[in-house]
Motif scaffolding. Structure first.
Motif, PDB file in Angstrom:
ATOM      1  N   MET A  92       1.361  -1.441   0.168  1.00  0.00           N
ATOM      2  CA  MET A  92      -0.110   0.225   0.007  1.00  0.00           C
ATOM      3  C   MET A  92       0.797   1.122  -0.009  1.00  0.00           C
ATOM      4  SD  MET A  92      -2.651   1.170   2.807  1.00  0.00           S
ATOM      5  CE  MET A  92      -2.660   1.818   3.677  1.00  0.00           C
ATOM      6  N   ILE A  93       0.725   2.188  -0.887  1.00  0.00           N
ATOM      7  CA  ILE A  93       1.446   3.405  -0.807  1.00  0.00           C
ATOM      8  C   ILE A  93       1.030   4.434   0.405  1.00  0.00           C
ATOM      9  CG2 ILE A  93       2.116   2.750  -3.276  1.00  0.00           C
ATOM     10  CD1 ILE A  93       0.053   4.882  -4.088  1.00  0.00           C
ATOM     11  N   ALA A  94       1.243   5.265   0.653  1.00  0.00           N
ATOM     12  CA  ALA A  94       1.685   6.740   1.356  1.00  0.00           C
ATOM     13  C   ALA A  94       1.264   7.449   1.407  1.00  0.00           C
ATOM     14  CB  ALA A  94       3.212   6.790   2.490  1.00  0.00           C
ATOM     15  N   LEU A  98      -1.079  12.066   9.789  1.00  0.00           N
ATOM     16  CA  LEU A  98       0.052  11.560  10.522  1.00  0.00           C
ATOM     17  C   LEU A  98       1.147  12.475   9.833  1.00  0.00           C
ATOM     18  CD1 LEU A  98       1.005   7.589   9.787  1.00  0.00           C
ATOM     19  CD2 LEU A  98       0.229   8.606  11.588  1.00  0.00           C
ATOM     20  N   LYS A 136      11.380   4.753  -6.650  1.00  0.00           N
ATOM     21  CA  LYS A 136      13.093   4.334  -6.439  1.00  0.00           C
ATOM     22  C   LYS A 136      13.452   2.706  -5.560  1.00  0.00           C
ATOM     23  CE  LYS A 136      16.805   6.358  -5.783  1.00  0.00           C
ATOM     24  NZ  LYS A 136      18.023   7.072  -5.834  1.00  0.00           N
ATOM     25  N   GLU A 137      12.469   3.324  -3.930  1.00  0.00           N
ATOM     26  CA  GLU A 137      12.942   2.299  -3.626  1.00  0.00           C
ATOM     27  C   GLU A 137      11.925   1.415  -3.123  1.00  0.00           C
ATOM     28  OE1 GLU A 137      10.348   4.739   0.654  1.00  0.00           O
ATOM     29  OE2 GLU A 137      12.284   5.278   0.126  1.00  0.00           O
ATOM     30  N   SER A 138      10.468   1.236  -3.870  1.00  0.00           N
ATOM     31  CA  SER A 138       9.594  -0.365  -3.766  1.00  0.00           C
ATOM     32  C   SER A 138       9.986  -1.161  -4.411  1.00  0.00           C
ATOM     33  CB  SER A 138       7.840   0.999  -4.504  1.00  0.00           C
ATOM     34  OG  SER A 138       8.133   1.523  -5.497  1.00  0.00           O
TER      35      SER A 138
END
Lengths: 153, 74
Positions: free
Chosen positions: A1-3, A74, A151-153
């Motif tokens: 799930m993306i932020a 958040l 890039k990090e996923s």
């Protein structure tokens, strides 16, 4: 799930693309018209673009936040802040180069007697060129930040 | 050519031994998002010293048991 932050960026990028799709042909028409563009019509177009951008941003972000109330509240963490600052830096360069280019072009228009040989868009209203520069810098900023997330996923 | 180093970690293992703690639970205790914990675990994001120390503190382990700076090429 993306932020949540990444979803918000996708929404913002989508809005910039939608705005370009809706008003792109009008902006292109005025840029192509050059000096003969009607100043009142240009001002009306810029007003419509700015209002549409603000309204879409507010409405879609409210809808997004309502769908994810917990994540929306958040605070931004260090990784998100890092990516935002990197993207802001690149967006700032695009904006700076664009604005300086517009100002230099405007100065050249005033001092050089060669406007007749210019392509029409170089002598189009500076406010319209600045809106295009701002739009491009925003699109670059959103796209860069999304790139770092992807890039990090 | 100078040697290249990489920050590695044992967070995934430590989570497993801490009653199979979820990424979300760890994220809440450290004060970051779940996606940040996931990126740190995968070695795709190097956390700040503060976050790294907080992670070690959550597991009650010394810092060098959680993070290491390892040589990957000579």
């Amino acid at each position: 799930m993306i932020a949540f932050r990444e979803k918000s960026l996708w929404v913002s990028l989508l809005i910039t693309v939608v705005i370009a799709t809706i008003y792109g042909d009008n902006i292109y028409y005025f840029l192509k018209a050059g000096q003969s563009a009607d100043p009142q019509a240009v001002a009306a177009l810029i007003t419509r673009v700015v209002i549409a951008f603000i309204v879409l941003e507010v409405v879609l972000h409210i809808a997004l936040a309502m769908g994810e109330q917990e994540n929306a509240n958040l605070p931004e963490d260090e990784r998100e802040r890092n990516y935002r600052l990197l993207a802001n830096n690149i967006g700032y360069w695009v904006l700076s180069i664009g604005v300086i280019g517009c100002v230099l072009q405007q100065m050249a228009n005033s001092y050089i007697e060669a406007q007749a040989s210019y392509p029409a868009f170089l002598s189009s209203p500076i406010e319209l060129k600045l809106v295009v520069v701002f739009w491009v810098s925003e699109a670059v900023r959103f796209a860069t930040e999304i790139y770092y997330y992807r890039k990090e996923s | 050519m100078s040697a290249q180093y990489k920050i590695t970690n044992t967070i995934k293992t430590l989570r497993f031994f801490a009653n199979e703690m979820t990424q979300q639970e760890l994220a809440s205790k450290v004060g970051v998002t779940r996606q940040t914990i996931m990126a740190i675990e995968k070695g795709k994001y190097s956390p700040s010293l503060e976050v790294a120390f907080k992670i070690a503190l959550v597991f009650g382990r010394p810092f060098d048991e959680v993070f290491a700076y390892e040589k990957i090429t000579d």
